[in-house]
Design a protein around this motif. Structure first.
Motif, PDB file in Angstrom:
ATOM      1  N   SER A 165      -7.878 -47.539  -3.927  1.00  0.00           N
ATOM      2  CA  SER A 165      -8.952 -46.563  -4.119  1.00  0.00           C
ATOM      3  C   SER A 165      -9.354 -46.574  -5.582  1.00  0.00           C
ATOM      4  O   SER A 165      -8.543 -46.899  -6.463  1.00  0.00           O
ATOM      5  N   ARG A 166     -10.601 -46.214  -5.824  1.00  0.00           N
ATOM      6  CA  ARG A 166     -11.118 -46.225  -7.187  1.00  0.00           C
ATOM      7  C   ARG A 166     -12.037 -45.025  -7.386  1.00  0.00           C
ATOM      8  O   ARG A 166     -12.824 -44.671  -6.497  1.00  0.00           O
ATOM      9  N   ILE A 167     -11.914 -44.405  -8.546  1.00  0.00           N
ATOM     10  CA  ILE A 167     -12.791 -43.306  -8.934  1.00  0.00           C
ATOM     11  C   ILE A 167     -13.438 -43.674 -10.262  1.00  0.00           C
ATOM     12  O   ILE A 167     -12.762 -44.132 -11.181  1.00  0.00           O
ATOM     13  N   VAL A 168     -14.753 -43.472 -10.350  1.00  0.00           N
ATOM     14  CA  VAL A 168     -15.463 -43.648 -11.608  1.00  0.00           C
ATOM     15  C   VAL A 168     -16.099 -42.316 -11.972  1.00  0.00           C
ATOM     16  O   VAL A 168     -16.766 -41.693 -11.139  1.00  0.00           O
ATOM     17  N   VAL A 169     -15.856 -41.863 -13.214  1.00  0.00           N
ATOM     18  CA  VAL A 169     -16.501 -40.650 -13.721  1.00  0.00           C
ATOM     19  C   VAL A 169     -17.101 -40.950 -15.086  1.00  0.00           C
ATOM     20  O   VAL A 169     -16.694 -41.898 -15.759  1.00  0.00           O
ATOM     21  N   ASP A 170     -18.070 -40.164 -15.475  1.00  0.00           N
ATOM     22  CA  ASP A 170     -18.698 -40.279 -16.787  1.00  0.00           C
ATOM     23  C   ASP A 170     -18.796 -38.881 -17.373  1.00  0.00           C
ATOM     24  O   ASP A 170     -19.195 -37.947 -16.673  1.00  0.00           O
ATOM     25  N   ARG A 177     -18.740 -35.391 -11.846  1.00  0.00           N
ATOM     26  CA  ARG A 177     -19.156 -35.990 -10.572  1.00  0.00           C
ATOM     27  C   ARG A 177     -18.372 -37.279 -10.364  1.00  0.00           C
ATOM     28  O   ARG A 177     -18.347 -38.151 -11.239  1.00  0.00           O
ATOM     29  N   THR A 178     -17.732 -37.416  -9.229  1.00  0.00           N
ATOM     30  CA  THR A 178     -16.891 -38.577  -8.970  1.00  0.00           C
ATOM     31  C   THR A 178     -17.589 -39.558  -8.037  1.00  0.00           C
ATOM     32  O   THR A 178     -18.196 -39.170  -7.042  1.00  0.00           O
ATOM     33  N   LYS A 179     -17.497 -40.843  -8.384  1.00  0.00           N
ATOM     34  CA  LYS A 179     -17.887 -41.915  -7.484  1.00  0.00           C
ATOM     35  C   LYS A 179     -16.599 -42.482  -6.908  1.00  0.00           C
ATOM     36  O   LYS A 179     -15.792 -43.098  -7.623  1.00  0.00           O
ATOM     37  N   VAL A 180     -16.361 -42.229  -5.616  1.00  0.00           N
ATOM     38  CA  VAL A 180     -15.074 -42.543  -5.002  1.00  0.00           C
ATOM     39  C   VAL A 180     -15.212 -43.715  -4.046  1.00  0.00           C
ATOM     40  O   VAL A 180     -16.118 -43.736  -3.186  1.00  0.00           O
ATOM     41  N   GLN A 181     -14.338 -44.682  -4.191  1.00  0.00           N
ATOM     42  CA  GLN A 181     -14.199 -45.766  -3.228  1.00  0.00           C
ATOM     43  C   GLN A 181     -12.832 -45.634  -2.583  1.00  0.00           C
ATOM     44  O   GLN A 181     -11.806 -45.705  -3.258  1.00  0.00           O
ATOM     45  N   SER A 182     -12.809 -45.416  -1.270  1.00  0.00           N
ATOM     46  CA  SER A 182     -11.553 -45.195  -0.571  1.00  0.00           C
ATOM     47  C   SER A 182     -11.707 -45.594   0.880  1.00  0.00           C
ATOM     48  O   SER A 182     -12.804 -45.489   1.456  1.00  0.00           O
ATOM     49  N   GLU A 183     -10.622 -46.035   1.484  1.00  0.00           N
ATOM     50  CA  GLU A 183     -10.624 -46.271   2.915  1.00  0.00           C
ATOM     51  C   GLU A 183     -10.651 -44.933   3.650  1.00  0.00           C
ATOM     52  O   GLU A 183     -10.410 -43.886   3.060  1.00  0.00           O
ATOM     53  N   HIS A 235     -13.809 -35.848  13.436  1.00  0.00           N
ATOM     54  CA  HIS A 235     -14.337 -36.390  12.188  1.00  0.00           C
ATOM     55  C   HIS A 235     -14.083 -37.898  12.156  1.00  0.00           C
ATOM     56  O   HIS A 235     -12.961 -38.339  11.885  1.00  0.00           O
ATOM     57  N   PRO A 236     -15.108 -38.699  12.412  1.00  0.00           N
ATOM     58  CA  PRO A 236     -14.898 -40.140  12.561  1.00  0.00           C
ATOM     59  C   PRO A 236     -14.795 -40.922  11.258  1.00  0.00           C
ATOM     60  O   PRO A 236     -14.441 -42.098  11.290  1.00  0.00           O
ATOM     61  N   ASN A 237     -15.097 -40.308  10.119  1.00  0.00           N
ATOM     62  CA  ASN A 237     -15.179 -41.106   8.892  1.00  0.00           C
ATOM     63  C   ASN A 237     -14.779 -40.259   7.683  1.00  0.00           C
ATOM     64  O   ASN A 237     -15.577 -39.994   6.799  1.00  0.00           O
ATOM     65  N   ALA A 238     -13.494 -39.854   7.624  1.00  0.00           N
ATOM     66  CA  ALA A 238     -13.001 -39.006   6.538  1.00  0.00           C
ATOM     67  C   ALA A 238     -12.261 -39.854   5.512  1.00  0.00           C
ATOM     68  O   ALA A 238     -11.472 -40.740   5.862  1.00  0.00           O
ATOM     69  N   SER A 239     -12.521 -39.607   4.243  1.00  0.00           N
ATOM     70  CA  SER A 239     -11.898 -40.378   3.169  1.00  0.00           C
ATOM     71  C   SER A 239     -10.400 -40.082   3.090  1.00  0.00           C
ATOM     72  O   SER A 239      -9.985 -38.923   3.159  1.00  0.00           O
ATOM     73  N   LEU A 240      -9.604 -41.131   2.930  1.00  0.00           N
ATOM     74  CA  LEU A 240      -8.166 -40.936   2.758  1.00  0.00           C
ATOM     75  C   LEU A 240      -7.832 -40.307   1.411  1.00  0.00           C
ATOM     76  O   LEU A 240      -6.792 -39.680   1.254  1.00  0.00           O
ATOM     77  N   LEU A 241      -8.717 -40.474   0.442  1.00  0.00           N
ATOM     78  CA  LEU A 241      -8.499 -39.905  -0.883  1.00  0.00           C
ATOM     79  C   LEU A 241      -9.407 -38.706  -1.101  1.00  0.00           C
ATOM     80  O   LEU A 241     -10.619 -38.793  -0.906  1.00  0.00           O
TER      81      LEU A 241
END
Length: 503
Positions: A4-9, A388-394, A401-407
């Motif tokens: 998983s990856r988070i990008v913040v500014d 504000r977070t840009k989150v990449q997670s499985e 709920h068919p598509n919930a982020s694991l993170l």
């Protein structure tokens, strides 16, 4: 391993985090007051009868504001019963919880407790059996300096200086059929408007919250919010939300999705409030007060809610929290923080014994429940601006709920100290997660000042008098930071706190 990856500014800010989101709730219900915060005969009691072991745990928990005196109790409460000499206060039947109320503890005792605990009081006025007249009298008693009947009455009672209470709730759950003197949206909207009007005439420096729906599942949900605000939009600052989370299916994945439901609830109520503003072409934005929230589903039988024979301070809804409950509380805190632009106050219900993070034995010990820990950590470390977070997670799927982020995560930047706090919840039931957080614009010269995880092999593990620290955060030393990127491995089903500071 999951990745998983988070990008913040630092320039992409949701809002300044209002510290009132770390509030709690004290109601005259069960053993929250009597045997909870107040027990004159207890070995640790101070001169005011306050349990100092509970005070110490309250300070550690870190609430910023405390709502009082109810709750359902509020809608039948006469505030005058709880002031003045204790030997002259009347004993009453509390219809809300089938108990006998001695009124030994009331307005001034609560204010003294708040000052001792160093928290802000949030008061509520009875709009069930009473109305604007009693509300303005209570406000005059609490906030007016002197020279009038009610302000001088306060001074006669030993409180020379006004209490200066600024946050007031206009009733409680007035849409609920369980409420004493339930009202329609029109009836409540009108009385809320008139109550707000006269209260502001007494004290112009107030923040007022109107009652929203008692829960998202109410049949009048959404239409209630719209009609109530259509009446009192110009007179209030907040609309309230109440949310209690259940695990009826005993399925941790499904249980986790109550967090998605909370996020939808928050966004829906904000949209309804904005629709009322749009009708008026008004730039005003009504903020949200989530002034009752918690996990609550085990202590939920009729006998948990009411005991026979009108007892004094009986044990009611004393939920025993386990590890998975703590994870859900952590996820709810992340959701509130990530909605910091609209959620400006929140109260975990309640503080002690009654669905509380603190548990006591009357006459005996006090200890931290499992849910104590994510709240205390978030309150201690989350200061400043929510980024504000840009989150990449499985993701994972459930029936609802068919598509919930694991993170689930929040990142908060305190400009005053340069501190960046990362809150992260790994909702995978099986897999470790590699987490990388890129802190853009926050300086590459940073260090990890603190890292901890809340994890247990048994989802049903609890804390008890015999084992008060069975579930507790543990420090970790394996979190790294390189060129502004924080890297950590998160255990499956774990709540994590990482704090970085300028090197």
């Amino acid at each position: 391993m999951l990745t998983s990856r988070i990008v913040v500014d630092r320039d992409f800010v949701i809002s300044e985090l209002d510290r009132r989101v770390f509030g709690t709730f004290v109601e005259h219900m069960g053993r929250c007051v009597y045997g909870g915060i107040y027990e004159p005969g207890h070995a640790t009691a101070n001169k005011d009868g306050f349990r100092q072991d509970v005070l110490e745990l309250t300070r550690e928990l870190g609430p910023t504001i405390v709502r009082y005196p109810g709750g359902n109790f509020l809608s039948g409460y006469n505030w005058e019963d709880g002031v003045g000499p204790k030997d002259k206060r009347p004993t009453r039947l509390d219809l809300a919880w089938g108990s006998t109320e001695t009124n030994e503890f009331g307005t001034n005792e609560f204010i003294t407790w708040c000052r001792t605990a160093k928290v802000e009081p949030m008061f509520a006025v009875n709009l069930g059996t009473r109305g604007p007249d009693e509300a303005r009298h209570l406000l005059e008693y609490c906030n007016h300096p002197g020279g009038t009947y009610y302000s001088d009455l306060r001074r006669e009672h030993g409180y020379e200086k006004p209490h200066g209470i600024k946050f007031w709730c206009l009733g409680n759950e007035m849409d609920g059929p369980w409420q004493i003197c339930q009202k329609t949206a029109r009836e409540y909207g009108r009385v809320a408007k008139e109550t707000a009007k006269v209260m502001r005439w007494v004290d112009g420096d107030l923040q007022l919250a109107a009652c929203g729906s008692s829960q998202r599942a109410m049949p009048t949900y959404a239409s209630w919010e719209y009609e109530v605000l259509d009446h009192c939009f110009n007179d209030v600052d907040f609309i309230s939300l109440h949310a209690y989370f259940r695990n009826d299916s005993n399925d941790v994945k499904e249980f986790f999705t109550v967090i998605e439901d909370l996020d939808s609830f928050i966004k829906e109520v904000a949209s309804i409030a904005d629709a009322v503003a749009a009708k008026r072409r008004s730039p005003k934005r009504i903020m949200l007060s989530l002034d009752e929230w918690n996990v609550w589903y085990k202590a939920h039988s009729p006998s948990d809610l009411r005991k026979p024979g009108w007892p004094k301070a009986p044990p009611l809804i004393e939920e025993i929290y386990n590890f998975e409950d703590a994870l859900v509380v952590g996820g709810a805190l992340i959701t509130m923080i990530n909605n910091a632009d609209r959620v400006k106050a929140a109260c975990i219900a309640q503080l002690v014994n009654v669905i509380g993070p603190i548990m006591t034995e009357t006459g005996g010990a006090a200890w931290r429940q499992t849910i104590f820990h994510p709240f205390a950590q978030a309150s201690r470390h989350a200061h400043g601006q929510v980024l504000r977070t840009k989150v990449q997670s499985e993701t994972f799927s459930t029936k609802t709920h068919p598509n919930a982020s694991l993170l689930l995560s929040s990142v908060i930047h305190d400009e005053a100290t340069g501190t960046v706090t990362i809150l992260a919840l790994n909702r995978s039931t099986t897999d470790e997660m590699q987490l990388d957080v890129e802190l853009r614009g926050l300086g590459e010269g940073r260090k990890v000042a603190l890292a901890s995880e809340l994890h247990h092999a048994d989802l049903k593990a609890i804390n008890s008098k015999a084992a008060p620290n069975a579930v507790a955060p543990k420090e970790r030393t394996d979190v790294s930071i390189d060129k502004g990127v924080v890297s950590a491995k998160l255990k499956p089903l774990s709540w994590n706190v990482i704090v970085t500071t300028p090197a």
